[in-house]
Design an enzyme around this catalytic site. Structure first.
Site, PDB file in Angstrom:
ATOM      1  CG  ASP A   1      -5.521   0.065   5.147  1.00 51.37           C
ATOM      2  OD1 ASP A   1      -6.047  -0.261   4.195  1.00 51.37           O
ATOM      3  OD2 ASP A   1      -4.992   1.147   5.485  1.00 51.37           O
TER       4      ASP A   1
ATOM      5  CG  ASP B   1      -6.547  -3.907   1.511  1.00 51.63           C
ATOM      6  OD1 ASP B   1      -6.404  -3.611   0.156  1.00 51.63           O
ATOM      7  OD2 ASP B   1      -6.311  -3.009   2.247  1.00 51.63           O
TER       8      ASP B   1
ATOM      9  CG  ASP C   1      -2.175  -0.205   0.978  1.00 52.29           C
ATOM     10  OD1 ASP C   1      -2.749  -0.203  -0.135  1.00 52.29           O
ATOM     11  OD2 ASP C   1      -2.927  -0.776   2.010  1.00 52.29           O
TER      12      ASP C   1
END
Length: 903
Positions: free
Chosen positions: A628, A632, A329
């Site tokens: 997170d 995901d 990310d």
């Protein structure tokens, strides 16, 4: 797509109205559509889960070995086979219990999902407002939405008042999104500006929306179902333990069959040959290997926790050492997740920057000067103008910051504006808000009409994208007053905007006017904001590349910002692909790009992250994936190693294998280093444990075919396997990373722990030295004390002394073995630091040696006896030879690899 239809058609489609459903409709729709909840997967029966720990390959091998020991005891009692069996069963029990406990709280994603869904909802039915259980919401219901609510179902807005929605649980982006009655240019539900979604939070405003999807039909439910359907990838260490078990089983069975046939054909009799074969099979099984590996993985997970990486599944520790791709990310992992104003530019040409990057750090504004003036002169003349710019930006926000409590609420960009104004000591709190022109993706700007407390004069504060704000301006703020905005000044402002954008800043234009109306504005300056890269991330990314690990950013952010941040942290970027691009690429095309290019992915949806993980695995990659949000969780579960952020949702944490406590990319690289170290440590401890199997097997074989007393009893084999080998083996398992560990390629998927090199060093090199030491000590003692070959009728005390020498021959060689195996490649003499656990383990072995030599109760249990000191000198040569031989072998290996590298 229903969200693209006029609201009248939406009501007709769901058979509802702005006054809501008739109460008589509710029960029928509940029957038709079911309750508004995510269907729970079948709960685990933890009794069955615990029993599963006993039926994997290695435990079965040990259990069979224990049963064979009981069979051998039945036919030939008094040899200690029963004690061996009970000890093996105890080792299996301890290992199964320990491993089960580590997994006990894993795989609860569905329960975490249910916690996120609001339990109550306010709806309009038959024109009346009522609060109901969120499970009773049905398609066609009218949701009454207010600030602070969590949305109960997917719905289309038909009334919206400054309504902002936090979609981080669905798309991973924390910036609240403005909702309105226009779907915008959306091609899918999740991008539609006129929709609200189950599980998302209302951060500002209010509205009314008609429900179009409930339960598993919601975007939330689709992700939940996708997570449940994704099978967890088997870890390399799980595969390797199966492989090791098969090999060791075949070796043990093969040796048993061969020597059973040899004994039978040498007229030893069927029963004696069978018992001998069973004992040989048990001796060939390394009973201590599985517990030692499990404890080694546990120690590694504790070391990782100290480095901010919490491991949920022990087997995942070693997987990190095999990682070839890290899909990371951006926000909070590569960056600090604190959007901050870092620079400003005023139309008089003065540039400014501010110190203190975080929200709550002290800082001050510094001036770089303007044409014809020094920075000091610029500050004295221009600081009031900067304060005015920041004042206008700050009053045009919804955010709140409590500097004492170090807490904040609202859009990160707006929080950054408040912080920047506070650092300039700009007054912005004593204003009365009169009116607001809300931000939208079409307008790309926001305006707030305010007036000072106690005054009647109103001012308009404007902030937004330069291309939206500048065309509405006809003056600019100079040091001496307002100046006409001519073509030269417009060109200068545009050049500065492009310069700041190229440096990865998000640029906001600030303007104002006296009175209302978004026209005839005065341009006052540009503000450059950035979520800065974390400290040390650039170095960590470079370390990944030197370790032959590719790093790919996968973010929901826009491609321009994503690329700029990627370049700042040192990512190699051949091409940027958006979610839209991915939708137009076939699997073969995308698989080829993933194989041949360094890619950066922007504007990604959850299903697309899952697809990327799958195709990378199809290419033979071992994938570490960070995340997170709820969105995901499917990709985290699919990846070889799912890395959830400590600040993320419960769903992501439960779906991942590892939780990154500090959300920092540096900690991922540290965990990869630990994973590689674990792989080689397990390789070393496997070699160490297999080495001691040889001095257990060879004496058995020689006693069967030669006319000599039994050199080693079963209980003494047990003492080595589950006693003296354990602590030094754990010491090898806790060895620190070797200095070149992050400069070698990742551990290959087909690279085995139990490979030719382990067999060579374990069985045929160090093991043979240990077998030689054991038999040299045994026979040397017998011959030096007057024994004649073939005499099997010796006293019990004399026999125990000879067996003690055999046992000590193996133990003392293992002491040398553990030191030379501290490094797989480097010389023992060049290792930095000491391994306290190895020294503790060797100290424990020395203590055991003293007990079996001089403590009568211990001697009774393990069939040992006191040996005169002069005979113990027989134990010295072989440990020294073993250590020197292995160090010489490692030097030859280093020279061979060096010559290969030069060639």
């Amino acid at each position: 797509m229903l969200f693209k239809q006029p609201i009248e058609k939406v009501f007709a489609e769901v058979k509802s109205s702005p006054k809501g459903l008739h109460n008589g409709e509710i029960d029928r729709r509940l029957r038709d559509f079911g309750p508004n909840q995510i269907a729970q997967t079948k709960k685990k029966d933890y009794r069955i889960e615990y029993l599963k720990e006993y039926i994997s390959f290695f435990p079965i091998l040990l259990e069979v070995a224990g049963l064979l020991a009981l069979v051998a005891h039945y036919f030939q009692p008094g040899e200690g086979n029963d004690i061996l069996a009970y000890a093996v069963f105890a080792a299996v029990f301890i290992n199964a219990t320990f491993t089960f406990w580590q997994k006990f709280k894993a795989d609860k994603a569905m329960e975490a999902l249910l916690k996120l869904v609001k339990s109550e909802a306010m709806v309009l039915r038959d024109g009346e407002t009522m609060t109901i259980d969120a499970r009773d919401v049905v398609p066609g219901d009218i949701l009454i939405l207010s600030e602070g609510d969590k949305v109960a179902a997917d719905a289309i807005l038909f009334e919206s008042n400054d309504l902002y929605l936090n979609l981080s649980v669905l798309n991973g982006e924390s910036t609240p999104s403005l909702r309105n009655l226009n779907h915008g240019d959306a091609t899918r539900e999740l991008d539609a500006k006129n929709m609200v979604f189950a599980g998302a939070a209302i951060t500002n405003g209010n509205g009314l929306a008609v429900v179009v999807a409930t339960g598993e039909a919601t975007e939330f439910g689709k992700i939940a179902r996708m997570t449940a359907e994704v099978g967890k990838t088997e870890t390399p260490i799980e595969k390797e333990i199966k492989h090791m078990t098969k090999i060791l089983t075949l070796l043990a069975l093969g040796a048993g069959v061969v020597f059973f046939l040899l004994g039978w054909f040498s007229d030893r009799g069927l029963l004696i040959s069978a018992i001998f074969a069973l004992s040989l099979i048990v001796a060939n099984v390394p009973e201590g290997l599985l517990p030692t590996i499990t404890l080694s993985l546990s120690l590694a997970s504790q070391r990782m926790a100290r480095r901010q990486a919490l491991i949920k599944n022990l087997n995942s520790v070693e997987t990190l050492g095999s990682a070839t791709v890290i899909c990371s990310d951006k926000t909070g992992t590569l960056t600090q997740n604190e959007m901050t104003v870092q620079t400003a530019w005023l139309p008089n040409g003065c540039g400014c920057s501010v110190t203190g990057k975080g929200y709550y750090e002290d800082g001050e504004w510094q001036f770089t000067g303007e044409p014809g003036r020094s920075p000091h002169e610029s500050k004295s003349t221009t600081f009031p103008t900067l304060q005015r710019v920041l004042q206008l930006a700050a009053i045009n926000t919804h955010a709140q910051v409590d500097y004492k409590a170090k807490t904040s609420f609202g859009d990160p960009t707006e929080i950054a504006l408040l912080v920047a104004a506070q650092k300039a000591q700009a007054e912005f709190g004593d204003w009365e808000k009169v009116k607001e022109y809300a931000f939208s993706s079409e307008r790309k700007m926001m305006s707030t009409l305010v007036k000072p407390a106690g005054e009647y004069k109103e001012s308009l504060a404007v902030k937004g994208a330069l291309e939206a704000v500048l065309p509405l301006c006809n003056h600019w703020q100079g040091d001496s007053g307002l100046q006409p905005l001519d073509s030269d000044k417009i060109a200068e402002i545009n050049r500065q905007n492009e310069k700041m954008a190229a440096q990865a800043y998000r640029v906001l234009a600030i303007a104002t006017k006296v009175g209302d109306g978004e026209n005839d504005l005065v341009f006052v300056g540009l503000l450059g904001l950035m979520d800065p890269p974390r400290n040390g991330v650039k170095e960590a990314v470079a370390q990944c590349y030197s370790a032959h690990i590719r790093v790919m950013m996968i973010t929901g952010d826009n491609p321009i910002t994503a690329r700029a941040i990627g370049e700042k942290v040192g990512l190699k970027i051949d091409e940027v692909l958006t979610g839209h691009d991915l939708d137009h690429l076939g699997d073969d095309q995308l698989r080829g790009k993933l194989r041949d290019k360094h890619l950066l992915f922007a504007r990604m949806a959850s299903a697309q992250k899952l697809r990327i993980a799958q195709l990378l695995q199809d290419n033979g990659e071992v994938v570490a994936m960070t995340g997170d949000g709820v969105n995901d969780s499917p990709a985290l579960k699919k990846a070889d190693i799912g890395i959830a952020m400590g600040s993320g949702t419960d769903v992501a944490k439960e779906s991942g294998d590892m939780i990154l406590l500090d959300d920092n990319f540096k900690s991922i690289v540290a965990a990869v280093e630990e994973g590689r170290t674990v792989y080689f440590n397990i390789k070393k401890l496997t070699t160490y444990i297999l080495s001691s199997n040889v001095p257990e097997i060879v004496p058995y074989i020689l006693s069967f075919f030669l006319k000599i007393p039994l050199p080693l009893s079963v209980i003494q084999i047990l003492l080595i396997d589950l006693g003296t080998d354990q602590l030094p083996g754990l010491g090898l398992g806790s060895e620190k990373p070797e200095k070149h560990i992050m400069k070698r390629p990742p551990v290959g998927k087909d690279e085995k722990i139990l490979d030719r090199e382990v067999f060579k060093r374990g069985y045929f090199m160090n093991g043979m030295f240990e077998a030689g030491a054991a038999m040299f000590a045994f026979l040397g003692f017998l011959f030096l004390t007057g024994w004649e070959y073939g005499d099997l009728d010796i006293s019990d005390e004399y026999h125990r002394q000879a067996m003690t020498m055999t046992l000590l021959g193996a133990i003392t060689c293992q002491m040398a073995n553990v030191f030379t195996l501290r490094s797989w490649e480097d010389s023992l003499w060049n290792l930095q630091g000491t391994n306290k656990m190895i020294w503790f383990g060797v100290g424990t072995e020395v203590f055991f040696v003293l007990l079996i030599l001089y403590a009568p109760p211990v001697q009774t249990v393990f069939n040992t006896a006191t040996v005169p000191l002069e005979y113990l000198l027989l134990l010295i040569p072989f440990p020294v030879m073993l250590l020197l031989n292995h160090e010489w072998y490692k030097k030859r290996q280093r020279d061979k690899w060096a010559n290969y590298a030069r060639a």
